[in-house]
Each structure stands twice: as C-alpha cells, then as structure tokens.
Write an enzyme that holds these catalytic residues in place. Structure first.
Site, PDB file in Angstrom:
ATOM      1  N   HIS A 297     -11.113   0.350  -9.964  1.00  0.00           N
ATOM      2  CA  HIS A 297     -11.022   1.000  -8.657  1.00  0.00           C
ATOM      3  C   HIS A 297     -11.107   2.506  -8.879  1.00  0.00           C
ATOM      4  O   HIS A 297     -10.232   3.091  -9.517  1.00  0.00           O
ATOM      5  CB  HIS A 297      -9.682   0.624  -8.011  1.00  0.00           C
ATOM      6  CG  HIS A 297      -9.581   0.943  -6.552  1.00  0.00           C
ATOM      7  ND1 HIS A 297      -9.806   2.198  -6.040  1.00  0.00           N
ATOM      8  CD2 HIS A 297      -9.271   0.154  -5.497  1.00  0.00           C
ATOM      9  CE1 HIS A 297      -9.633   2.169  -4.725  1.00  0.00           C
ATOM     10  NE2 HIS A 297      -9.303   0.945  -4.375  1.00  0.00           N
ATOM     11  N   HIS A 340       0.912   4.313  -6.286  1.00  0.00           N
ATOM     12  CA  HIS A 340       0.513   5.667  -6.653  1.00  0.00           C
ATOM     13  C   HIS A 340       1.612   6.677  -6.336  1.00  0.00           C
ATOM     14  O   HIS A 340       2.311   6.554  -5.336  1.00  0.00           O
ATOM     15  CB  HIS A 340      -0.751   6.017  -5.829  1.00  0.00           C
ATOM     16  CG  HIS A 340      -1.442   7.265  -6.251  1.00  0.00           C
ATOM     17  ND1 HIS A 340      -2.229   8.012  -5.393  1.00  0.00           N
ATOM     18  CD2 HIS A 340      -1.481   7.908  -7.435  1.00  0.00           C
ATOM     19  CE1 HIS A 340      -2.714   9.052  -6.032  1.00  0.00           C
ATOM     20  NE2 HIS A 340      -2.273   9.018  -7.269  1.00  0.00           N
ATOM     21  N   GLU A 346      -0.579  13.402   1.311  1.00  0.00           N
ATOM     22  CA  GLU A 346      -1.612  12.631   1.992  1.00  0.00           C
ATOM     23  C   GLU A 346      -1.183  12.278   3.416  1.00  0.00           C
ATOM     24  O   GLU A 346      -0.218  11.540   3.614  1.00  0.00           O
ATOM     25  CB  GLU A 346      -1.897  11.345   1.220  1.00  0.00           C
ATOM     26  CG  GLU A 346      -2.298  11.576  -0.224  1.00  0.00           C
ATOM     27  CD  GLU A 346      -2.417  10.278  -1.016  1.00  0.00           C
ATOM     28  OE1 GLU A 346      -2.095   9.208  -0.452  1.00  0.00           O
ATOM     29  OE2 GLU A 346      -2.812  10.329  -2.186  1.00  0.00           O
ATOM     30  N   HIS A 370       2.449  10.475   3.308  1.00  0.00           N
ATOM     31  CA  HIS A 370       3.048  10.256   1.996  1.00  0.00           C
ATOM     32  C   HIS A 370       3.027  11.615   1.296  1.00  0.00           C
ATOM     33  O   HIS A 370       1.985  12.056   0.804  1.00  0.00           O
ATOM     34  CB  HIS A 370       2.283   9.202   1.210  1.00  0.00           C
ATOM     35  CG  HIS A 370       2.239   7.873   1.911  1.00  0.00           C
ATOM     36  ND1 HIS A 370       1.061   7.262   2.279  1.00  0.00           N
ATOM     37  CD2 HIS A 370       3.237   7.071   2.350  1.00  0.00           C
ATOM     38  CE1 HIS A 370       1.334   6.118   2.890  1.00  0.00           C
ATOM     39  NE2 HIS A 370       2.651   5.987   2.941  1.00  0.00           N
ATOM     40  N   HIS A 376       3.761   5.253  -3.028  1.00  0.00           N
ATOM     41  CA  HIS A 376       3.239   4.500  -1.900  1.00  0.00           C
ATOM     42  C   HIS A 376       2.215   3.505  -2.428  1.00  0.00           C
ATOM     43  O   HIS A 376       1.816   3.556  -3.586  1.00  0.00           O
ATOM     44  CB  HIS A 376       2.622   5.423  -0.847  1.00  0.00           C
ATOM     45  CG  HIS A 376       1.648   6.405  -1.397  1.00  0.00           C
ATOM     46  ND1 HIS A 376       2.034   7.576  -2.011  1.00  0.00           N
ATOM     47  CD2 HIS A 376       0.296   6.407  -1.439  1.00  0.00           C
ATOM     48  CE1 HIS A 376       0.969   8.256  -2.401  1.00  0.00           C
ATOM     49  NE2 HIS A 376      -0.099   7.567  -2.075  1.00  0.00           N
TER      50      HIS A 376
END
Length: 444
Positions: A297, A340, A346, A370, A376
């Site tokens: 990813h 993460h 964010e 976040h 999160h």
C-alpha cells in the site's frame, strides 16, 4: 486571445492550464500588446498590476497579473470600519477550555433557517500556525443560502481552496466568472476581489484557507509527466467586467480582522488582463490516481492533487489529497489505509459516497480530524473485512473524500467543539479491536 461579455447574464468561459501566462480581453483591443504600461490605455482604461509574490521572487515562482480596468483599485477602497464575523476565525486561535488533543469526527453541519451569504455562512472548524507570519492554515465549513448583492470580498491573509459538497456557487471575480459544483474545486488567490452567488442552493462545502505559499502541482518524480492532476484540466476564467454605478460594500479580511468600506460602483471592472496570478477551477473527476499494481500500500501522498510548500524541503504547509474511485488489485495485501501515527495533522472531508477505512459513520458532508502523532486507522469491521476478503480485483466505487494535511497541529474552534455535530462516540470505534497474538509461530 479570448474574449467574453460582461458578467451580467454571461455564461462563464475558461482557458486551460495551471500556472500558465494567460491573456484575455472582454472588448477588442483592450489588452495592450508588446508592453504592460502604455502612456494611454485603450477605452480610457487604467493599467494596474496585481502581484502575488515579491517582485524579486525566482522567475519560476514569480506571479503577477496586469489588469486594465475602468477605475484603479484605489477607487474601490475608502475608509474602513471594523465589523465582526464571529464564526470566521484565524490562527493563532486556541480557546483555553477547548481540547484539541484527540481523534474527532463530525456529522454534516446542518443548514439553518437563517439566511446566510458566503461571509456570514463561514464556520471555522480548525486553525493552525499564525496568519500574521503567513504560515499555516484554517479549515472551514460554508453554509450559503443567499447571493451577495452589491457586496464584495477579498482576503489579504490567504488564498482559499474551495471544495463544494452540496449546491452550486458562482464566483464573480475581478478576472472573470467561475461556476463551481460538487466534485469540483476552486482556488481564489490572495487579494482578488469577488462576489459569490447561489446558482443551486442551499450550498455547503469545505474551505482550506492557506496563509502560506501558494498551492501548486506536486513534483511527480519517477511517475513522470502524466497522471495525478494534469495541468490542462485546470480552468481559468476569461475576462468579464461590470460597469455598474450602484452603492456597494467591499469587505476585506486582514490579519484575521474584518473591515468594510462603501463605494459607489462595482469593483469587478477589469476589462482585459494578462498574467499568471488568477483564479482557477478543477474537476476532481479528471484526477488520474496512481497506486500499487502488485502488492503493498503506497503512502497516501501518492494521491496529492495540490501542495503548498513550507520552508522545509518535502514537508508541506498544506497538502490537498484526494481519495476517489479506483481499482484495488494488490495481492496478499491489507488494502485499506493502515494504522498510522503521523507527524502531519490530517483533516478529512467526505464529498460523496463511502470511505473504505470506516464504512459507517463518515458520511457525505462529514469531517474528521486526526492531529499530529495521534494514532488512527480502520475500525474493527473494516479491519476484519479487509483481512478476510477474497483479494480479487475490486473497484472502489461511489467514493470521493479528501484531506487537508498540514505540518502544524490543528486547533479546534469553539464552534467545532460545541456547536458542530461532533460524534462523541467516534473514539470508541477502535474499542472492539481484539488481541490476536498468542505466541504461535506462523499464525496469521
């Protein structure tokens, strides 16, 4: 050379390109050729320069536009009176009894019965940095039900990145007219005067107020010359002007304060212009995403549409990131965003559809925050679903969310903490995640 009529009753026209040096005139021969400041301009116009950067900025960063207008802008400015727009806040703004440390999510801010314009309908959710030193940002929700009538606005503090979620707005600017609808974005440069009209309401959307260096396209690096946001898909309006003798109000945002002045005419009187400092719109459906085609990813930065740099190389003052429909094909891979903690803060918004990391609770018009170094990631249902899914090629469809990411902590306003529909149980979405470790080698 592109021409257009006056704004009254006009259908907007556009020129393609991002950061191009454009030239456009609404009357033939209004734009001087071969020079910027002739002794006398055609039609009795005044020549005037609007600078978006310092005169001595490097040539590849220098931005300015020459305007040929009915009156110089000194005639659009008189004595100012301070006014209050209580829901529009600027950094630094850190209410003592509001806690910004946490993971937050909001339902859509509802419309009210109160008539609201672009100015009175702005609701600040977070602030970051310092507007006085021109670093950082603020994020807002706008709720608009009424057009501005003989009323105009400009921000000396910031450029505005506008992300509609519901309804269609028309931005009548000094340099032309833009219609902006959901799944499009628009950028209004610092210092540009405009009026906002409702074409289809009520209107709701998101705004990123950028105090720092302007948004530009991110470097593609090994990706090369194509994909992501392509310059030709950005549209800048052609020249359009108003020659109206009518009492008008101009409001300015300056160092976080709002002042207004009264004049006897419309300030949208630029008949011709040339330069590279101009408003622009972009259809988010033309964004060409790039992702993993075999395994793993990539970082979400691969979905950056625009970036506003800071003084630190590779670390943005703001990134605008888009999560749109795309194919998921990675093998033996946990496909949703992973768990993460991030040095960046964010703030996400949902334009339409479902976001794959949290299928429930993050609805169109909603937002989440976040903050820096707060963990999160997917809730239990999303984790279990992605961990056990058959990994055939899958089209992630009917989805469009975005992120305003900044290197600064984002501080909640009183509105975000007390009036906006905060989901008090959001933090509980991770509570049911199970411990799966039992020490057995090779267990998955």
């Amino acid at each position: 050379m592109t021409t257009a009529a006056t704004t009254s009753g006009t259908h907007p026209g556009y020129m393609p390109g991002f950061g191009n040096d454009f030239e456009t005139e609404a009357l033939p021969g209004a734009l001087p050729q071969g020079m910027n400041s002739p002794q006398k301009c055609n039609y009795g116009l005044y020549g005037e320069q609007l600078s978006g950067t310092a005169f001595t900025a490097p040539s590849h960063q220098n931005e300015r536009t020459w305007c040929y207008r009915i009156r110089p802008s000194v005639k659009h400015s008189s004595r100012y009176t301070r006014i209050d727009l209580p829901y529009w806040k600027s950094a630094p703004h850190q209410p003592q009894d509001v806690t910004s440390l946490g993971q937050y999510r909001w339902d859509p801010v509802p419309h009210s019965d109160t008539p609201l314009t672009w100015l009175t309908g702005m609701r600040t959710m977070t602030t970051a940095g310092d507007v006085n030193t021109q670093v950082g940002m603020a994020s807002h929700i706008y709720l608009v039900t009424e057009s501005m009538v003989d009323s105009y606005f400009y921000s000396a503090d910031s450029e505005l990145l506008i992300v509609p979620q519901e309804g269609c707005l028309r931005f009548c600017t000094e340099l032309g007219v833009m219609d902006v609808a959901p799944q499009e974005i628009a950028i209004i440069p610092r210092g540009l005067v405009y009026r906002v009209e409702v074409l289809d309401g009520p209107a709701r959307g998101f705004v990123c107020e950028n105090y720092g260096q302007k948004f530009h396209l991110p470097a593609r690096g090994p990706i090369g010359a194509n994909c992501m946001a392509n310059p030709r898909d950005f549209k800048t309006p052609v020249a359009a002007f108003e020659d109206r003798e009518v009492p008008s109000t101009v409001t300015i945002k300056w160092c976080g304060q709002f002042h207004e002045t009264h004049i006897g005419h419309s300030p949208l009187d630029v008949v011709a212009w040339h330069g590279n400092y101009a408003p622009v719109k972009y259809d988010l459906n033309t964004y060409c995403p790039v992702g993993a085609v075999l395994f793993d990813h990539p970082d979400p930065s691969i979905f950056t549409v625009l970036t506003a740099p800071s003084g630190v190389e590779g670390t943005a003052n703001i990134d605008f990131v888009l999560f749109r429909d795309r194919w998921m094909v990675a093998e033996d891979t946990f496909r949703p965003p992973w768990y993460h903690k991030n040095i960046m803060s964010e703030l996400m918004g949902n334009i339409h559809g479902q976001y794959d990391a949290k299928p429930k609770g993050f609805v169109p018009g909603g937002m989440s925050l976040h903050n820096m170094m707060l963990p999160h990631g997917p809730d239990r249902n999303a984790f279990e679903g992605a961990s056990n899914a058959e990994l055939a090629p899958h089209k992630l469809d009917n989805t469009m969310s975005f992120m305003f990411e900044t290197r600064f902590p984002q501080h909640l306003t009183e509105f975000a903490a007390r009036e906006a529909p905060l989901q008090d149980d959001y933090i509980d979405c991770w509570e049911s995640l199970e411990k799966k470790f039992d020490g057995t080698p090779g267990k998955k």
